[in-house]
Scaffold this motif. Structure first.
Motif, PDB file in Angstrom:
ATOM      1  N   THR A 525      12.836 -32.786   4.224  1.00  0.00           N
ATOM      2  CA  THR A 525      13.176 -34.165   4.607  1.00  0.00           C
ATOM      3  C   THR A 525      12.261 -34.617   5.738  1.00  0.00           C
ATOM      4  O   THR A 525      11.578 -33.810   6.389  1.00  0.00           O
ATOM      5  CB  THR A 525      14.640 -34.241   5.080  1.00  0.00           C
ATOM      6  OG1 THR A 525      14.827 -33.346   6.186  1.00  0.00           O
ATOM      7  CG2 THR A 525      15.596 -33.863   3.960  1.00  0.00           C
ATOM      8  N   HIS A 526      12.290 -35.936   5.996  1.00  0.00           N
ATOM      9  CA  HIS A 526      11.465 -36.443   7.104  1.00  0.00           C
ATOM     10  C   HIS A 526      12.040 -37.755   7.605  1.00  0.00           C
ATOM     11  O   HIS A 526      12.732 -38.485   6.875  1.00  0.00           O
ATOM     12  CB  HIS A 526      10.014 -36.635   6.652  1.00  0.00           C
ATOM     13  CG  HIS A 526       9.833 -37.659   5.572  1.00  0.00           C
ATOM     14  ND1 HIS A 526       9.706 -38.999   5.819  1.00  0.00           N
ATOM     15  CD2 HIS A 526       9.770 -37.515   4.215  1.00  0.00           C
ATOM     16  CE1 HIS A 526       9.565 -39.650   4.692  1.00  0.00           C
ATOM     17  NE2 HIS A 526       9.602 -38.774   3.679  1.00  0.00           N
ATOM     18  N   ASP A 527      11.750 -38.070   8.864  1.00  0.00           N
ATOM     19  CA  ASP A 527      12.098 -39.360   9.452  1.00  0.00           C
ATOM     20  C   ASP A 527      11.026 -40.374   9.097  1.00  0.00           C
ATOM     21  O   ASP A 527      10.021 -40.046   8.432  1.00  0.00           O
ATOM     22  CB  ASP A 527      12.199 -39.236  10.982  1.00  0.00           C
ATOM     23  CG  ASP A 527      13.364 -38.342  11.405  1.00  0.00           C
ATOM     24  OD1 ASP A 527      14.284 -38.183  10.598  1.00  0.00           O
ATOM     25  OD2 ASP A 527      13.320 -37.824  12.547  1.00  0.00           O
ATOM     26  N   LEU A 528      11.228 -41.606   9.575  1.00  0.00           N
ATOM     27  CA  LEU A 528      10.190 -42.616   9.422  1.00  0.00           C
ATOM     28  C   LEU A 528       9.001 -42.203  10.284  1.00  0.00           C
ATOM     29  O   LEU A 528       9.128 -41.999  11.493  1.00  0.00           O
ATOM     30  CB  LEU A 528      10.724 -43.986   9.864  1.00  0.00           C
ATOM     31  CG  LEU A 528       9.751 -45.163   9.683  1.00  0.00           C
ATOM     32  CD1 LEU A 528       9.458 -45.381   8.190  1.00  0.00           C
ATOM     33  CD2 LEU A 528      10.345 -46.427  10.304  1.00  0.00           C
ATOM     34  N   ALA A 565       8.676 -37.485  14.142  1.00  0.00           N
ATOM     35  CA  ALA A 565       7.620 -37.881  15.100  1.00  0.00           C
ATOM     36  C   ALA A 565       8.246 -38.741  16.180  1.00  0.00           C
ATOM     37  O   ALA A 565       9.196 -39.487  15.937  1.00  0.00           O
ATOM     38  CB  ALA A 565       6.514 -38.643  14.388  1.00  0.00           C
ATOM     39  N   ARG A 566       7.727 -38.613  17.389  1.00  0.00           N
ATOM     40  CA  ARG A 566       8.178 -39.436  18.510  1.00  0.00           C
ATOM     41  C   ARG A 566       6.986 -39.685  19.432  1.00  0.00           C
ATOM     42  O   ARG A 566       6.039 -38.884  19.497  1.00  0.00           O
ATOM     43  CB  ARG A 566       9.288 -38.719  19.287  1.00  0.00           C
ATOM     44  CG  ARG A 566       8.868 -37.385  19.867  1.00  0.00           C
ATOM     45  CD  ARG A 566       9.998 -36.686  20.626  1.00  0.00           C
ATOM     46  NE  ARG A 566       9.598 -35.331  21.043  1.00  0.00           N
ATOM     47  CZ  ARG A 566       8.899 -35.066  22.138  1.00  0.00           C
ATOM     48  NH1 ARG A 566       8.487 -36.062  22.929  1.00  0.00           N
ATOM     49  NH2 ARG A 566       8.587 -33.815  22.453  1.00  0.00           N
ATOM     50  N   VAL A 577       7.632 -30.055  12.934  1.00  0.00           N
ATOM     51  CA  VAL A 577       7.981 -29.494  11.618  1.00  0.00           C
ATOM     52  C   VAL A 577       8.982 -28.372  11.894  1.00  0.00           C
ATOM     53  O   VAL A 577       8.613 -27.271  12.326  1.00  0.00           O
ATOM     54  CB  VAL A 577       6.741 -28.970  10.881  1.00  0.00           C
ATOM     55  CG1 VAL A 577       7.148 -28.383   9.525  1.00  0.00           C
ATOM     56  CG2 VAL A 577       5.710 -30.088  10.700  1.00  0.00           C
ATOM     57  N   ARG A 578      10.279 -28.638  11.650  1.00  0.00           N
ATOM     58  CA  ARG A 578      11.363 -27.707  11.985  1.00  0.00           C
ATOM     59  C   ARG A 578      11.881 -27.009  10.721  1.00  0.00           C
ATOM     60  O   ARG A 578      12.069 -27.646   9.685  1.00  0.00           O
ATOM     61  CB  ARG A 578      12.494 -28.464  12.664  1.00  0.00           C
ATOM     62  CG  ARG A 578      13.598 -27.546  13.200  1.00  0.00           C
ATOM     63  CD  ARG A 578      14.672 -28.325  13.952  1.00  0.00           C
ATOM     64  NE  ARG A 578      15.510 -29.105  13.038  1.00  0.00           N
ATOM     65  CZ  ARG A 578      15.504 -30.431  12.949  1.00  0.00           C
ATOM     66  NH1 ARG A 578      14.673 -31.143  13.709  1.00  0.00           N
ATOM     67  NH2 ARG A 578      16.303 -31.063  12.104  1.00  0.00           N
ATOM     68  N   ASP A 579      12.097 -25.681  10.806  1.00  0.00           N
ATOM     69  CA  ASP A 579      12.620 -24.932   9.655  1.00  0.00           C
ATOM     70  C   ASP A 579      13.769 -24.027  10.105  1.00  0.00           C
ATOM     71  O   ASP A 579      14.043 -23.884  11.302  1.00  0.00           O
ATOM     72  CB  ASP A 579      11.502 -24.116   8.989  1.00  0.00           C
ATOM     73  CG  ASP A 579      10.933 -23.030   9.899  1.00  0.00           C
ATOM     74  OD1 ASP A 579      11.712 -22.195  10.405  1.00  0.00           O
ATOM     75  OD2 ASP A 579       9.698 -23.011  10.115  1.00  0.00           O
TER      76      ASP A 579
END
Length: 648
Positions: A525-528, A565-566, A577-579
């Motif tokens: 998954t990912h954010d905007l 991203a921030r 990138v978190r797992d």
């Protein structure tokens, strides 16, 4: 009253020497201006006397300067006579018997010598002259030279009325005093300056208006004549205190000139009110006292400069740095030590004030070239700071010798150039080596696989095992070479950075990983994600390697990977990138980004240990950095920063 003017004066250089070095708190410009004005005042008086020859000689009789009367009587122009020996005025027979040298010996021994003798003009004609020689000595008694006062006895004498006219025309107060200290003549400027009517001063003691110092210079002691007493003061500005009629006192500077008359030696004094100048000097002295301690404590050379570009103050570091003594620099132009660039910043053009001209440079380091006393030049960095004073805006300049820094910068630039060249050669070598190794390795792998297919089971079990080892080794070598080739190519495509969507880059990476995602059952998954200016292909490769690593080093759970991203409030974006994989021990955080470094054996996970090294190389070439946050058994978060550019 018939009067003859005897003026003892030197050339400009001799006058400057007799005046002494300028005071520290008086600028070189003021001293030069005062010297020029004094020279003009006395030149006007001298040149106004047409029937008397007055000139100055050095100790050997060489003529240094003379007046218009000498030019008219002797027949020479100044250009023709300056530098010649005064013996050229003597008849030939006097020269042969050594009369010129004898006259100088007599004058030197007695201090004064008078005679009536024949003299010769330029055209050869002779005339009878009345001549007075005066020996001039300094305070130590050393002979400095001689003055000659002479006139043609065939001509009429100068009238008192003419001399009075010269006094009235003078811009300064003029007072004539006799040997008894009595005022015998004065001009209208003297009346105004001291507040007396003329008839109130004539016949009075000069001590009434100049209480101390002046009269003492007019009255010789028992061992000196009045002329000798005056000789040490002629041409030198003397600072004294004057008193007006109302009792108020003010500082003055006087210039003395002896005057021979029938009543004996008189003295003409040109008197100038220097109240304004003294106030300025006092203020500068106060400023110097206040800032001297600060300047001397500074580790750098410190120089204070006025708007005219003159140095008014400096510290001991400046003396050491430029090789001058302090008194050699005070009053001098700053261009003497900083030839170009600095003085131009102090002098405003026609559209700006000095403050406005300086404002652009205040607080910024300016690199210029300094010049030492011996002429050698060295690089400097200066910091300018304005300083308000009664004389206007001064500028304090902190000056640092940056010779060592410049050499270091040159060495660093050279080292960087050599390093880049070495890296380019190494990169080219890696690329060529990897590329050229593939062909023979492919041939070995093909024949090894052919052996395995044709002779499997036909030989003994050891042979089958050996062939399997050879096939596996070839496959691993091929993977290693391909990864090495990918590393050497990373970031070398030379593409121009452009605005791209980082979300599209991630989607491209996930497309390439579709098979691995399906096989592992992973959820990605990912954010905007933002748009930013970077290289699309390289960013996609970073995403692909990081997500691929998360799929490879997964735990027993279903893999979950999340990309976000921030902005960090500056000019860059932080991607994460978190797992939920195996996690990494903190002691290996740096090691995993090194080429060929692996935390697991080949029998556990495939790979060559190049993937994260490629990510690090790509991110750094894009202007960012990469790091990991992890706990063993609790998953990992790989973060990397990229410049924001035109991010939206």
């Amino acid at each position: 009253m018939t009067e003859k003017l005897l003026t003892v004066r030197s050339s400009v250089s001799s006058t400057a020497a007799s005046a002494g070095a300028p005071k520290r708190n008086r600028s070189g410009h003021e001293l030069a201006e005062a010297l020029r004005e004094s020279e003009e005042r006395y030149r006007m008086l001298l040149d106004g006397i047409q029937n008397h020859a007055i000139f100055m000689m050095d100790a050997q009789g060489r003529i240094l300067s003379w007046n218009a009367g000498a030019e008219r009587i002797k027949g020479y122009t100044s250009e023709e006579i300056i530098g010649r020996n005064f013996s050229c005025f003597f008849p030939l027979e006097d020269i042969k018997r050594g009369r010129p040298e004898e006259v100088l010996r007599i004058a030197a021994a007695s201090g004064r010598h008078e005679e009536q003798a024949m003299r010769v003009r330029k055209d050869g004609s002779r005339f009878l002259a009345s001549v007075t020689f005066t020996a001039l000595r300094d305070a130590a008694g050393n002979l400095r030279g001689f003055s000659e006062f002479s006139h043609d006895l065939s001509e009429s004498k100068e009238s008192g009325a003419r001399y009075r006219g010269l006094l009235e025309a003078a811009p300064d107060a003029m007072v004539v005093v006799n040997a008894a200290g009595e005022i015998v003549l004065l001009n209208v400027q003297a009346e105004k300056q001291f507040g007396y009517h003329r008839d109130e001063l004539v016949g009075q003691q000069v001590k009434n208006i100049i209480p101390e110092g002046f009269a003492e210079r007019l009255i010789a002691d028992g061992t000196r004549s009045a002329a000798e007493a005056l000789a040490q003061q002629i041409g030198a500005g003397i600072e004294l205190i004057a008193r007006r009629k109302d009792g108020s006192e003010f500082p003055i500077e006087i210039m003395l000139s002896p005057l021979e008359s029938a009543e004996g030696i008189l003295v003409t004094a040109a008197i100038r009110d220097i109240s304004v100048r003294k106030e300025a000097e006092t203020h500068l002295a106060q400023m110097e006292g206040r800032y001297r301690g600060l300047l001397e404590a500074a580790p750098d050379a410190m120089v204070v400069v006025n708007a005219a570009g003159e140095i008014v103050l400096l510290n001991v570091q400046a003396e050491k740095q430029f090789g001058y003594r302090r008194d050699e620099l005070v009053g001098q132009q700053v261009k003497n030590i900083i030839p170009e660039g600095f003085a131009e910043r102090l002098i405003a053009d026609g559209t700006r004030s000095a403050a406005e001209a300086l404002a652009q440079q205040i607080g910024t380091g300016i690199e210029l070239i300094g010049r030492q006393k011996d002429g050698s030049e060295f690089p400097i960095e200066i910091m300018l700071s304005p300083l308000e004073s009664a004389e206007g805006i001064l500028v304090t300049a902190a000056i640092r010798d940056i010779s060592v820094r410049k050499k270091s910068e040159e060495h660093l630039a050279q080292t960087v150039g050599e390093l880049k060249r070495s890296n380019d050669e190494l990169q080219q070598f890696a690329y060529v080596s990897s590329h050229d190794l593939q062909e023979p390795l492919r041939m070995v792998a093909s024949y090894t696989e052919l052996l395995a297919k044709r002779y499997k089971g036909r030989l003994d079990s050891d042979a089958d095992e050996f062939i399997a080892f050879a096939v596996d080794g070839c496959n691993r070598m091929q993977g290693l070479i391909q990864d090495l080739l990918a590393y050497s190519r990373a970031g070398t495509n030379g593409r121009v950075l452009r605005e791209i969507s980082s979300e599209n880059s991630l989607k491209g990476a996930l497309t390439n990983l579709r098979v691995a995602i399906e096989e592992s059952g992973a959820v990605v998954t990912h954010d905007l994600l933002p748009a930013l200016t970077t290289d699309d292909a390289q960013l996609a490769q970073v995403f692909q390697n990081l997500v691929g690593n998360a799929l490879k080093y997964r735990s027993a759970e279903v893999p979950h990977v999340h990309v976000s991203a921030r902005t960090n409030g500056g000019n860059e974006w932080i991607f994460s990138v978190r797992d939920n994989g195996l996690g990494i021990d903190t002691q290996y955080f740096e090691r995993i980004f090194i080429l060929f470094q692996r935390l697991h054996g080949r029998n556990e996970f495939a790979g060559t240990g190049i993937g994260l090294a490629i990510c690090k190389k790509l991110v750094e070439q894009l202007g960012g950095k990469i790091w990991v946050e992890s706990q063993l058994g609790k998953g990992s978060t790989f973060c990397f920063s990229l410049p924001e550019g035109n991010a939206k």
